[in-house]
Design an enzyme around this catalytic site. Structure first.
Site, PDB file in Angstrom:
ATOM      1  N   LYS A  23       1.337  -1.445   0.072  1.00  0.00           N
ATOM      2  CA  LYS A  23      -0.314  -0.205  -0.115  1.00  0.00           C
ATOM      3  C   LYS A  23       0.757   1.638  -0.183  1.00  0.00           C
ATOM      4  O   LYS A  23       1.065   2.213  -0.295  1.00  0.00           O
ATOM      5  CB  LYS A  23      -1.334  -0.022   1.168  1.00  0.00           C
ATOM      6  CG  LYS A  23      -2.136   1.079   0.948  1.00  0.00           C
ATOM      7  CD  LYS A  23      -3.155   0.901   2.576  1.00  0.00           C
ATOM      8  CE  LYS A  23      -3.694  -0.391   2.243  1.00  0.00           C
ATOM      9  NZ  LYS A  23      -4.384  -0.432   3.251  1.00  0.00           N
ATOM     10  N   ARG A  93      -3.306   2.206   8.793  1.00  0.00           N
ATOM     11  CA  ARG A  93      -3.981   1.362   7.770  1.00  0.00           C
ATOM     12  C   ARG A  93      -2.582   0.880   8.344  1.00  0.00           C
ATOM     13  O   ARG A  93      -1.557   1.270   7.428  1.00  0.00           O
ATOM     14  CB  ARG A  93      -4.302   2.227   6.327  1.00  0.00           C
ATOM     15  CG  ARG A  93      -6.143   2.447   6.383  1.00  0.00           C
ATOM     16  CD  ARG A  93      -6.136   2.790   5.054  1.00  0.00           C
ATOM     17  NE  ARG A  93      -7.252   2.626   5.274  1.00  0.00           N
ATOM     18  CZ  ARG A  93      -7.888   4.473   5.128  1.00  0.00           C
ATOM     19  NH1 ARG A  93      -7.389   5.071   4.659  1.00  0.00           N
ATOM     20  NH2 ARG A  93      -9.263   4.303   4.289  1.00  0.00           N
ATOM     21  N   GLY A 102      -8.221  -7.370   4.502  1.00  0.00           N
ATOM     22  CA  GLY A 102      -9.168  -7.900   5.658  1.00  0.00           C
ATOM     23  C   GLY A 102      -8.964  -8.254   7.239  1.00  0.00           C
ATOM     24  O   GLY A 102      -9.640  -8.442   8.041  1.00  0.00           O
ATOM     25  N   MET A 104      -6.131  -7.250   8.586  1.00  0.00           N
ATOM     26  CA  MET A 104      -5.093  -6.080   9.480  1.00  0.00           C
ATOM     27  C   MET A 104      -6.443  -5.114   9.753  1.00  0.00           C
ATOM     28  O   MET A 104      -7.126  -4.816   9.204  1.00  0.00           O
ATOM     29  CB  MET A 104      -4.215  -5.678   8.731  1.00  0.00           C
ATOM     30  CG  MET A 104      -2.827  -6.864   8.212  1.00  0.00           C
ATOM     31  SD  MET A 104      -2.108  -7.983   9.163  1.00  0.00           S
ATOM     32  CE  MET A 104      -1.168  -6.731   9.727  1.00  0.00           C
ATOM     33  N   ARG A 337      -4.184  -1.445  -5.682  1.00  0.00           N
ATOM     34  CA  ARG A 337      -3.738  -2.467  -6.166  1.00  0.00           C
ATOM     35  C   ARG A 337      -3.283  -3.279  -6.850  1.00  0.00           C
ATOM     36  O   ARG A 337      -4.958  -3.001  -7.591  1.00  0.00           O
ATOM     37  CB  ARG A 337      -3.289  -2.865  -4.914  1.00  0.00           C
ATOM     38  CG  ARG A 337      -5.179  -3.795  -4.019  1.00  0.00           C
ATOM     39  CD  ARG A 337      -4.716  -4.196  -3.082  1.00  0.00           C
ATOM     40  NE  ARG A 337      -6.752  -4.329  -1.814  1.00  0.00           N
ATOM     41  CZ  ARG A 337      -6.763  -4.593  -0.631  1.00  0.00           C
ATOM     42  NH1 ARG A 337      -6.164  -4.609   0.202  1.00  0.00           N
ATOM     43  NH2 ARG A 337      -8.134  -4.638  -0.850  1.00  0.00           N
ATOM     44  N   ARG A 562       0.259 -46.460  -6.219  1.00  0.00           N
ATOM     45  CA  ARG A 562      -0.077 -47.158  -4.649  1.00  0.00           C
ATOM     46  C   ARG A 562      -0.648 -48.819  -4.426  1.00  0.00           C
ATOM     47  O   ARG A 562      -2.449 -49.147  -5.484  1.00  0.00           O
ATOM     48  CB  ARG A 562      -0.616 -46.498  -3.766  1.00  0.00           C
ATOM     49  CG  ARG A 562      -0.173 -45.100  -3.336  1.00  0.00           C
ATOM     50  CD  ARG A 562      -1.452 -44.649  -2.710  1.00  0.00           C
ATOM     51  NE  ARG A 562      -0.936 -43.492  -2.605  1.00  0.00           N
ATOM     52  CZ  ARG A 562      -1.095 -42.551  -3.210  1.00  0.00           C
ATOM     53  NH1 ARG A 562      -1.682 -42.588  -4.723  1.00  0.00           N
ATOM     54  NH2 ARG A 562      -0.471 -40.975  -3.520  1.00  0.00           N
ATOM     55  N   SER A 765      12.800 -42.124  -6.716  1.00  0.00           N
ATOM     56  CA  SER A 765      11.270 -40.977  -6.248  1.00  0.00           C
ATOM     57  C   SER A 765      11.243 -40.146  -4.855  1.00  0.00           C
ATOM     58  O   SER A 765      11.368 -41.807  -4.248  1.00  0.00           O
ATOM     59  CB  SER A 765      10.267 -41.476  -7.039  1.00  0.00           C
ATOM     60  OG  SER A 765       8.923 -41.182  -6.498  1.00  0.00           O
ATOM     61  N   GLY A 767       9.883 -39.295  -2.062  1.00  0.00           N
ATOM     62  CA  GLY A 767       8.473 -40.110  -1.102  1.00  0.00           C
ATOM     63  C   GLY A 767       8.530 -38.886   0.192  1.00  0.00           C
ATOM     64  O   GLY A 767       9.269 -38.927   1.877  1.00  0.00           O
ATOM     65  N   ASP A 770       6.507 -39.954   3.868  1.00  0.00           N
ATOM     66  CA  ASP A 770       7.334 -40.334   4.872  1.00  0.00           C
ATOM     67  C   ASP A 770       9.039 -39.779   5.022  1.00  0.00           C
ATOM     68  O   ASP A 770       9.255 -39.868   6.105  1.00  0.00           O
ATOM     69  CB  ASP A 770       7.666 -41.251   4.096  1.00  0.00           C
ATOM     70  CG  ASP A 770       6.671 -42.540   4.898  1.00  0.00           C
ATOM     71  OD1 ASP A 770       5.652 -42.532   6.005  1.00  0.00           O
ATOM     72  OD2 ASP A 770       6.363 -43.676   3.978  1.00  0.00           O
ATOM     73  N   CYS A 832       7.371 -37.438  -5.926  1.00  0.00           N
ATOM     74  CA  CYS A 832       5.917 -38.048  -5.414  1.00  0.00           C
ATOM     75  C   CYS A 832       5.057 -37.825  -4.159  1.00  0.00           C
ATOM     76  O   CYS A 832       4.328 -38.241  -4.200  1.00  0.00           O
ATOM     77  CB  CYS A 832       5.854 -39.657  -5.976  1.00  0.00           C
ATOM     78  SG  CYS A 832       6.490 -40.576  -4.605  1.00  0.00           S
ATOM     79  N   TYR A 852      10.712 -34.765 -13.219  1.00  0.00           N
ATOM     80  CA  TYR A 852       9.224 -34.263 -12.853  1.00  0.00           C
ATOM     81  C   TYR A 852       9.231 -34.570 -11.348  1.00  0.00           C
ATOM     82  O   TYR A 852       9.480 -34.518 -10.422  1.00  0.00           O
ATOM     83  CB  TYR A 852       8.696 -35.830 -13.239  1.00  0.00           C
ATOM     84  CG  TYR A 852       9.228 -37.053 -12.685  1.00  0.00           C
ATOM     85  CD1 TYR A 852       8.750 -37.607 -11.286  1.00  0.00           C
ATOM     86  CD2 TYR A 852       9.451 -37.807 -13.131  1.00  0.00           C
ATOM     87  CE1 TYR A 852       7.614 -39.081 -11.150  1.00  0.00           C
ATOM     88  CE2 TYR A 852       9.887 -39.150 -12.612  1.00  0.00           C
ATOM     89  CZ  TYR A 852       9.140 -39.803 -11.604  1.00  0.00           C
ATOM     90  OH  TYR A 852       9.274 -40.988 -10.671  1.00  0.00           O
TER      91      TYR A 852
END
Length: 875
Positions: A23, A93, A102, A104, A337, A562, A765, A767, A770, A832, A852
């Site tokens: 602002k 402000r 909304g 603050m 803004r 899975r 991959s 995980g 875990d 993954c 990926y």
């Protein structure tokens, strides 16, 4: 020379957002552009951080710079703070680096006291206006700065309005407002044991402190966690000369957007109120007028407004959200803004800005928040079901989408219904306020009686992608008795209603929803993103239907299937249980032989759905006890089929339970103990691929993933079983099919020894579910019970299971990537875990060199866009 903490608007510009907040930077930029801005100064975000560093105290040097700012403002305005003749009044402000609508706190009309109110009355020639402004200030200061609930003041105001037989505040007289003011100051005295402060400098410092304090209030913390805003950013405070929209019928205030924030249409969209102050518009206490009618009420101000609005959009090259005030026909802009918008609007605006030659395709890709795309993937009403449904009320279509659920009338009740009973919730409120944020987050939809298209409910709901119908004056609610009356019917707490946020319709029943279809602007923007990104995007899918849906959303393969989910189907769980409870190898193989054709058909369906896209299939992962029956009826049936007693079966079931099953006998450890399980699954994977290749002419290369490896030797043991089984099948089938064997990196030791693991694994991959669990050392199923304490005490900024811990877990991933590549330069690398659909985590994956990411089907578009933004962010 002392550090600078306070900047006049004339001393900043748009590039100073980190110091001045969004602002403050925009007010400085608008000042440079010569626009009609009430002047002021900004107390920087660095001052906010200093306030917290010093135990929530504003340093004396900062106080001195604030005093100097007021002196400068007095020179600019020709007015004096607390003056008895021509008083200077200001607003205070918040203004964080990232927009937090909304979230603050704000204080208006600061500088008024028992003496200056008389000066304001005389100077303006409007005593009613002066006392209206003073009573507003007392209420705001009491609420925001001192924490006195505003409901105490609202009840007194309502009593006086009722006694005077008026409905609208501004219909009260000067004497009425004096009476209101007296009542308000009495409430202040009663609640705090002290008189309302008369010194404007005390008022100012306490208000600035309150804004700093509000950076750490619960609703701000919830909003920051939702939008990945670090607490270290702090908030700036903007102190700005007041201009008054409540001066009479030639004054007003409003909020407007240069394009429609719900649809993206290129047309000025907004609302305003005559004879009002800013909070009246967003609070929804009075229903505002559309901006187009301002052309009739004040044509000159309207023409100037349109010209400046267009200039701002051209300057910022984006849709602008503007607040303005007209004081006695003179227009002032209070802020601008980049506007919050729905996902549909974001896509349309981005594409049309390119069409208009305002921005490039790359800039358009950066205009859309990837998380917003979630909105496009949420359900709409089933049209057949909708035809038989009756509209019981109609409000404003404040945030698009469809929602059905049980009604609750408080944020607390809504949150409890969602968290404890997993109910679909509709939050019903007279009007929402920032205190309702947790209930709004919990709700599928929001319905308010009051408020317009720019009310708090509308703005916050659009930002969250939550369906919202606002300003529905046709309904009557009683929050104490928890009832809603609409269409001649009474609905109690827990009854179903449905909302259509695209039409504003409210229905008195639970209406079926359907998955949305996406095309048009979405396809165009996604096309641009796909040209930019280098990360591939796969999906986590366990069924052909999931796989097909993911492909429709742009998935380029499956990163995780899975296999355990397939065994829970009714037609095979019985055989799975018999296999687990078998006491001999022959019994176990007999059960596995019955599961083999089922498993093979599963994989055939997935391969066919994915065509020749890569598919990674994970071997059995969870501990075996998860498949076993818990209820007496199922135990009895299984015992009878196996020819053993219920007692014997119960003893066997009990023996398989573990104290810490997530770190117990699971993953590849099962295959070490029971190699025949890995043999059956490998056979199903390879035979299915050979079958589909033969029948469809594909060249599928199966990717077999061995889970939970922590040691290269255990991986080799299971890999040898997989390879021997696969090669035998390929030889017997006279096939030339190729396949890969890799592992999930989900144990810290695997990451630390990734160079050795890569001697066996052709792909990694990560995980991260875990890996996060084991790195932090707490259960992802139980962490929710205490993480709120970590957020409130600033130990964690976010849930590490939702947003990747780049410092700790990320270091393990980066190490594993480098070590794996040192052994096997062409190793395939992906992720993954759930983090595969989180934009900030995707950016990290790009930076460390993964090839990926894989995520749930509905997050594939998010990942595609985030992967493109990762390239652009790291240029």
């Amino acid at each position: 020379m002392s550090k600078k903490f306070v900047y006049m608007f004339s001393e900043g510009n748009a590039s100073m957002k980190n110091i001045l907040g969004g602002k403050g930077a925009n007010l400085a930029e608008m000042t440079l552009l010569g626009m009609p801005i009430p002047q002021g100064f900004t107390v920087s975000t660095e001052a906010c951080n200093d306030y917290y560093d010093k135990g929530q105290v504003i340093d004396q040097e900062i106080v001195s710079q604030i005093e100097a700012g007021i002196v400068n403002l007095e020179k600019i305005s020709g007015k004096k703070f607390g003056d008895t003749q021509n008083p200077l009044l200001v607003s205070v402000r918040s203004g964080a680096r990232a927009s937090m609508p909304g979230m603050m706190d704000t204080v208006l009309n600061l500088g008024l006291n028992d003496i200056s109110v008389e000066a304001l009355a005389e100077k303006s020639g409007n005593a009613k206006f002066a006392y209206d402004s003073y009573r507003r200030f007392v209420q705001m200061f009491a609420d925001v700065v001192k924490g006195i609930e505003k409901s105490y003041f609202e009840r007194e105001l309502d009593k006086i309005k009722e006694a005077k037989n008026v409905k609208i505040d501004m219909d009260l007289t000067k004497e009425d407002f004096k009476e209101v003011l007296t009542k308000f100051k009495a409430i202040y005295l009663e609640k705090l044991g002290e008189e309302f402060p008369q010194d404007p400098r005390t008022q100012l410092l306490e208000s600035i402190t309150a804004v700093f304090r509000s950076w750490d209030n619960p609703r701000a913390n919830v909003y920051r966690r939702m939008h990945d805003i670090p607490s270290s950013w702090g908030t700036a405070v903007n102190v700005q000369m007041m201009v008054f929209g409540n001066l009479g019928d030639t004054s007003g205030t409003g909020v407007a957007f240069t394009r429609n924030p719900a649809t993206g249409e290129r047309k000025i969209f907004g609302e305003y109120l005559i004879n009002a102050q800013g909070e009246d518009v967003v609070a929804g206490i009075r229903t505002p007028k559309p901006i187009s009618t301002l052309q009739e009420d004040m044509p000159e101000a309207y023409d100037e407004f349109i010209a400046i609005a267009n200039k701002l959009e051209q300057h910022y090259k984006d849709m602008q959200d503007m607040e303005f005030t007209i004081e006695d026909k003179k227009l002032y802009f209070l802020q601008t803004r980049n506007g919050k918008r729905t996902a549909q609007a974001a896509l349309r605006i981005a594409v049309e800005l390119v069409d208009e030659g305002m921005i490039t395709e790359e800039e358009a890709v950066m205009k859309v928040d990837p998380k917003q795309l979630d909105q496009l993937l949420h359900p709409a009403f089933d049209q057949a079901a909708l035809e038989n449904s009756q509209v019981i009320a109609k409000g404003l279509p404040a945030s698009p989408g469809a929602a059905a659920g049980k009604i609750y009338f408080t944020a607390e009740d809504a949150k409890e219904a969602k968290d404890k009973r997993d109910e679909r919730v509709i939050l019903v409120r007279l009007e929402t306020s920032p205190e309702d944020i947790e209930g709004m987050v919990a709700a599928k939809g929001i319905l308010t009686v009051r408020g317009g298209m720019t009310s708090h409910a509308a703005v916050v709901a659009r930002g969250m992608g939550t369906c919202c119908v606002a300003g529905c004056g046709e309904i009557k609610i009683n929050e104490e008795e928890k009832t809603l009356i609409a269409g001649g019917r009474v609905f109690n707490e827990g009854d179903y209603i449905s909302l259509d946020g695209s039409t504003g319709n409210v229905y008195g029943e639970d209406i079926k929803t359907v998955a949305p279809e996406i095309s048009g602007d979405f396809a165009i923007l996604m096309g641009w993103a796909d040209k930019i990104r280098t990360l591939k995007v796969r999906t986590n899918a366990d069924t052909p239907n999931d796989a097909k849906r993911a492909v429709e959303f742009g998935a380029e393969g499956i990163g995780l299937t899975r296999t355990e989910h397939m065994f829970f189907n009714e037609d095979r769980i019985f055989q799975m249980r018999k296999m687990i409870l078998s006491t001999t190898l022959d019994e176990r193989k007999a059960a596995l032989d019955k599961l083999l054709p089922m498993q093979r058909e599963d994989f055939i369906g997935i391969y066919e759905a994915m065509e020749e896209r890569p598919v990674t299939i994970r071997l059995l992962d969870p501990p075996l006890h998860e498949f076993l029956p818990q209820d007496a009826e199922a135990i009895a049936a299984l015992a009878k089929d196996m020819g053993i007693s219920i007692l014997t079966l119960n003893e066997k079931i009990d023996s398989l339970h573990e104290f810490n099953p997530m770190m117990g006998h699971r993953g590849l450890r099962l295959a070490v103990t029971y190699p025949e399980i890995a043999e059956m699954q490998t056979r199903a994977i390879i035979e299915a691929a050979i079958n589909v290749n033969k029948n469809k002419g594909y060249k599928i290369v199966p990717e077999i993933m061995i889970p939970l490896a922590g040691d290269a030797k255990e991986l080799k043991y299971v890999k040898d079983i997989v390879v021997a089984t696969a090669n035998n099948i390929i030889s017997e089938s006279n096939s030339d099919i190729k396949y890969m064997v890799g592992t999930m990196i989900e144990i810290p030791r695997a990451a630390l020894t990734a160079d050795k693991v890569a001697e066996e694994a052709e792909f990694f991959s990560f995980g991260t579910n875990d890996l996060t669990q084991m790195t932090f050392g707490f259960s992802r199923d139980d962490a929710g019970n205490f993480l709120d304490d970590y957020y409130s005490k600033k130990i964690y900024e976010s849930d590490p299971f939702a947003k990747l811990d780049q410092e700790g877990v990320g270091q393990l991933i980066e190490m594993a990537v480098k070590k794996g590549q040192s052994t096997r330069p062409n190793i395939k690398l992906g992720i993954c875990g759930e983090h595969g659909g989180d934009p900030s985590s995707i950016d990290f994956c790009y930076r460390v060199g993964l090839q990926y990411v894989s995520c749930s089907p509905f997050r594939v578009p998010i990942a595609r866009l985030a992967a493109a933004q990762a390239v652009l962010n790291n240029k």
